[in-house]
Enzyme design. Structure first.
Site, PDB file in Angstrom:
ATOM      1  N   GLY A  93      -4.174   6.241  -8.974  1.00  0.00           N
ATOM      2  CA  GLY A  93      -5.509   5.991  -9.839  1.00  0.00           C
ATOM      3  C   GLY A  93      -6.421   5.110  -8.954  1.00  0.00           C
ATOM      4  O   GLY A  93      -7.407   4.322  -9.634  1.00  0.00           O
ATOM      5  N   ASP A  94      -5.795   4.244  -7.495  1.00  0.00           N
ATOM      6  CA  ASP A  94      -7.701   3.712  -7.102  1.00  0.00           C
ATOM      7  C   ASP A  94      -7.229   3.814  -6.037  1.00  0.00           C
ATOM      8  O   ASP A  94      -7.053   3.379  -4.863  1.00  0.00           O
ATOM      9  CB  ASP A  94      -7.605   2.234  -7.433  1.00  0.00           C
ATOM     10  CG  ASP A  94      -8.503   1.881  -7.018  1.00  0.00           C
ATOM     11  OD1 ASP A  94      -9.634   2.166  -6.813  1.00  0.00           O
ATOM     12  OD2 ASP A  94      -8.351   0.186  -6.670  1.00  0.00           O
ATOM     13  N   LEU A  95      -6.779   5.694  -5.287  1.00  0.00           N
ATOM     14  CA  LEU A  95      -6.121   5.989  -4.298  1.00  0.00           C
ATOM     15  C   LEU A  95      -7.475   5.702  -2.985  1.00  0.00           C
ATOM     16  O   LEU A  95      -7.699   6.710  -3.112  1.00  0.00           O
ATOM     17  CB  LEU A  95      -5.393   6.626  -3.979  1.00  0.00           C
ATOM     18  CG  LEU A  95      -4.357   7.594  -3.906  1.00  0.00           C
ATOM     19  CD1 LEU A  95      -3.731   5.933  -2.855  1.00  0.00           C
ATOM     20  CD2 LEU A  95      -3.972   8.540  -3.234  1.00  0.00           C
ATOM     21  N   TRP A  96      -7.887   4.654  -2.870  1.00  0.00           N
ATOM     22  CA  TRP A  96      -9.231   5.536  -2.202  1.00  0.00           C
ATOM     23  C   TRP A  96      -8.870   4.574  -0.657  1.00  0.00           C
ATOM     24  O   TRP A  96      -7.215   3.618  -0.441  1.00  0.00           O
ATOM     25  CB  TRP A  96     -10.534   3.652  -2.286  1.00  0.00           C
ATOM     26  CG  TRP A  96     -10.436   2.572  -1.940  1.00  0.00           C
ATOM     27  CD1 TRP A  96      -9.548   2.043  -2.886  1.00  0.00           C
ATOM     28  CD2 TRP A  96     -10.946   2.032  -0.955  1.00  0.00           C
ATOM     29  NE1 TRP A  96     -10.225   0.418  -2.195  1.00  0.00           N
ATOM     30  CE2 TRP A  96     -10.012   0.254  -1.287  1.00  0.00           C
ATOM     31  CE3 TRP A  96     -10.966   1.800   0.180  1.00  0.00           C
ATOM     32  CZ2 TRP A  96     -10.403  -1.015  -0.407  1.00  0.00           C
ATOM     33  CZ3 TRP A  96     -11.812   0.588   0.970  1.00  0.00           C
ATOM     34  CH2 TRP A  96     -11.326  -0.384   0.628  1.00  0.00           C
TER      35      TRP A  96
ATOM     36  N   ASN B 279      -6.815   1.645   0.266  1.00  0.00           N
ATOM     37  CA  ASN B 279      -5.191   1.336  -0.195  1.00  0.00           C
ATOM     38  C   ASN B 279      -4.180   2.056   0.293  1.00  0.00           C
ATOM     39  O   ASN B 279      -3.057   1.916  -0.622  1.00  0.00           O
ATOM     40  CB  ASN B 279      -5.306   1.520  -2.272  1.00  0.00           C
ATOM     41  CG  ASN B 279      -6.297  -0.300  -2.742  1.00  0.00           C
ATOM     42  OD1 ASN B 279      -6.017  -0.816  -2.548  1.00  0.00           O
ATOM     43  ND2 ASN B 279      -6.739   0.635  -3.898  1.00  0.00           N
TER      44      ASN B 279
END
Length: 274
Positions: free
Chosen positions: A165-168, A171
């Site tokens: 969900g916030d896989l930049w 991370n």
């Protein structure tokens, strides 16, 4: 024994993030940072970063495909135990209280509209930009941009994939010997698998081409996935417009036009390696 990493959290955030990490770990795919405690602050295993290499990147792609295939019960579904608290993980994403009708309704209503409305109210998006984006949101909400999940998600029987969900790239921590990827700081929820992949590309990830190759080998992506990269990057770009202002308006509008036209990386989509 190495001391744990203590991550300060706002009230309630430690438990939410711990639930997301455990939900992702339970998928049996990607390695996820271990939760050692989740009281006022989050206690996590301490990782020693290393340099990524191609084999580790390919293994990440395979593992991510398996994580996605573990699925979620509906679009926007939060990790078990966090239902009803209104937000998800480190990024504090809003979560629907009832299952949306489809991916387009979820993506437009819960991932784009709240941030675009706030940016407009703050004066960051002018009337012309807002009207252009509203036209695209209407088509997304109506299902005109809905598309298949990758093969493993489809065969699993789940409608929604289990997303980080916030896989930049920040991370994804590369660690160990041999090197492997460990995921941190999720905003885990049920969504479209291509969203995590598009996020990896937005700000660049080492050896992204090997991640994609491993993923596609394990779980072939639906036809036209490259043409949808910009579509799946609209949400993080909208968040950046709200948080960081005018400098992200042009990239957001460029991505919106590519999404509307169905153009992908070969025509200049945001993000390297596609």
């Amino acid at each position: 024994m190495t001391a744990p990493w203590r991550k300060p959290c706002p009230p309630g955030q430690a438990a939410r993030e711990a639930a997301g990490l455990r939900w992702l770990a339970g998928a049996g795919g990607c390695r996820v940072v271990r939760v050692l405690g989740a009281e006022d602050d989050l206690l996590l295993e301490r990782l020693s970063p290393r340099r990524a290499d191609a084999p580790a990147a390919e293994a990440l792609g395979v593992a991510l495909a398996r994580t996605h295939a573990a699925g979620a019960p509906w679009w926007g579904a939060p990790p078990p135990g966090t239902e009803g608290d209104g937000q998800l993980g480190a990024a504090a994403l809003p979560t629907p209280s009832t299952p949306p009708a489809g991916w387009g309704a979820f993506y437009a209503g819960w991932r784009l509209q709240p941030y675009l409305r706030a940016a407009r109210d703050a004066g960051t998006l002018d009337a012309a930009a807002s009207q252009e984006l509203d036209r695209l949101l209407s088509r997304i909400a109506d299902g005109h941009h809905d598309h298949d999940q990758p093969a493993l998600v489809r065969s699993s029987g789940h409608v929604a994939a289990r997303l980080h969900g916030d896989l930049w790239s920040g991370n994804v921590v590369w660690t160990g010997d041999p090197v492997e990827a460990v995921l941190i700081d999720p905003a885990a929820h049920g969504g479209h698998a291509e969203t995590d992949l598009a996020m990896l590309a937005l700000f660049g990830l080492p050896h992204l081409e090997h991640v994609l190759a491993g993923y596609h080998e394990a779980s072939p992506l639906a036809d036209g996935w490259r043409e949808r990269v910009a579509l799946h990057q609209l949400h993080p770009l909208a968040v950046h417009v709200l948080l960081f202002g005018d400098s992200y308006v042009a990239p957001l509008l460029q991505a919106a036009r590519r999404a509307a036209e169905g153009r992908g990386r070969d025509s200049g989509a945001v993000g390297p390696g596609w």
